[in-house]
Design an enzyme around this catalytic site. Sequence first.
Site, PDB file in Angstrom:
ATOM      1  N   SER A  16     -30.795 -20.469  39.184  1.00 46.34           N
ATOM      2  CA  SER A  16     -32.186 -20.799  38.864  1.00 46.34           C
ATOM      3  C   SER A  16     -32.472 -20.622  37.376  1.00 46.34           C
ATOM      4  O   SER A  16     -33.261 -21.373  36.792  1.00 46.34           O
ATOM      5  CB  SER A  16     -33.140 -19.936  39.687  1.00 46.34           C
ATOM      6  OG  SER A  16     -32.998 -18.553  39.358  1.00 46.34           O
ATOM      7  N   ARG A  65     -33.638 -24.132  35.663  1.00 47.80           N
ATOM      8  CA  ARG A  65     -35.042 -24.241  35.232  1.00 47.80           C
ATOM      9  C   ARG A  65     -35.127 -24.854  33.835  1.00 47.80           C
ATOM     10  O   ARG A  65     -35.912 -25.777  33.594  1.00 47.80           O
ATOM     11  CB  ARG A  65     -35.702 -22.864  35.247  1.00 47.80           C
ATOM     12  CG  ARG A  65     -37.167 -22.875  34.802  1.00 47.80           C
ATOM     13  CD  ARG A  65     -37.727 -21.470  34.786  1.00 47.80           C
ATOM     14  NE  ARG A  65     -37.892 -20.937  36.136  1.00 47.80           N
ATOM     15  CZ  ARG A  65     -37.089 -20.032  36.692  1.00 47.80           C
ATOM     16  NH1 ARG A  65     -36.040 -19.565  35.999  1.00 47.80           N
ATOM     17  NH2 ARG A  65     -37.311 -19.587  37.905  1.00 47.80           N
ATOM     18  N   ASN A  90     -36.487 -28.915  33.093  1.00 51.01           N
ATOM     19  CA  ASN A  90     -37.643 -29.198  32.253  1.00 51.01           C
ATOM     20  C   ASN A  90     -37.273 -30.046  31.044  1.00 51.01           C
ATOM     21  O   ASN A  90     -38.000 -30.989  30.686  1.00 51.01           O
ATOM     22  CB  ASN A  90     -38.290 -27.888  31.795  1.00 51.01           C
ATOM     23  CG  ASN A  90     -39.167 -27.265  32.854  1.00 51.01           C
ATOM     24  OD1 ASN A  90     -40.326 -27.625  33.023  1.00 51.01           O
ATOM     25  ND2 ASN A  90     -38.605 -26.319  33.597  1.00 51.01           N
TER      26      ASN A  90
END
Length: 297
Positions: free
Chosen positions: A220, A224, A228
Amino acid sequence: MASGTELATEAAHHGPTPGEYIAHHLTFLNNTGEKQAELINWNLVNLDTVFYSVILGVFALFVLYRAAAKSTSGVPGRFQAAVEILVEMVADQAKGLIHSEESRRTVAPLALIVFVWIFLMNAMDFLPLDLLPRIWEGIYASAGHDPHHAYMRVVPTADINATMGMSIAVLLVCLYYNVKIKGAGGWAHELISAPFGDKLILAPFNFAMNIIEFLAKTVSHGMRLFGNMFAGELIFMLIALMGAAWTGANAPSFLLAFGHIVAGFAWAVFHILVVALQAFIFMMLTLVYIGQAHEGH
């Protein structure tokens, strides 16, 4: 009827389709010269990611070194003041999450360089989309190669290999501090005794839960940042296609051009927040995970 040569010549005069344009911009320059076909290929290295991440890493170190070398005890200049604010911000966050002063001497500078480095890599998204790829295309063509195969991506954090590599590095730091703070035996005991309790029958479940926790945090952490920045890069490509659709011949074309300007400006302003925020989040999670390594369950 046009011949095959005439059709090829006519096609060459036309620009790429939107799909081809995006696919070209999403292809990395790698050491094999071919597009990646497998999900995992250990023989493939994205040279553009390595090049820009190393250059920006060295630049980040140089900026921080110059700030330290030029610092004075008097009234600071703007550059020194900005760096001091950044250093104090990182130090305050590290102090709140890592209670060992000895560890903070190493972890706080690490968090600082992580923030500056990731911010610079994210900020490559602010360059005109086709600027560096077109320059590389010219260099590639001048060397006698096909310019249509001159691939280059300039945002290292839009490469999952880079973000996962950084998150794995954070995992290794966490494992180091787990052993350093708790001892090899103490950490091994924690792996089989938490979170369900210190009973032999629960040891396999405790161990599995701890391994899953380490894997989940690492995946994660890297995904992440990648998600993005990849999404931001893709939106810039779609906005660029709006401008490319302008011909000046009709009202819909004018609206596309106007939308290109408005959307490009709005997304660029919003992306400033995204660039800084994602660097800050990655830094904060680095501190959080290392701080957890100092604590027992």
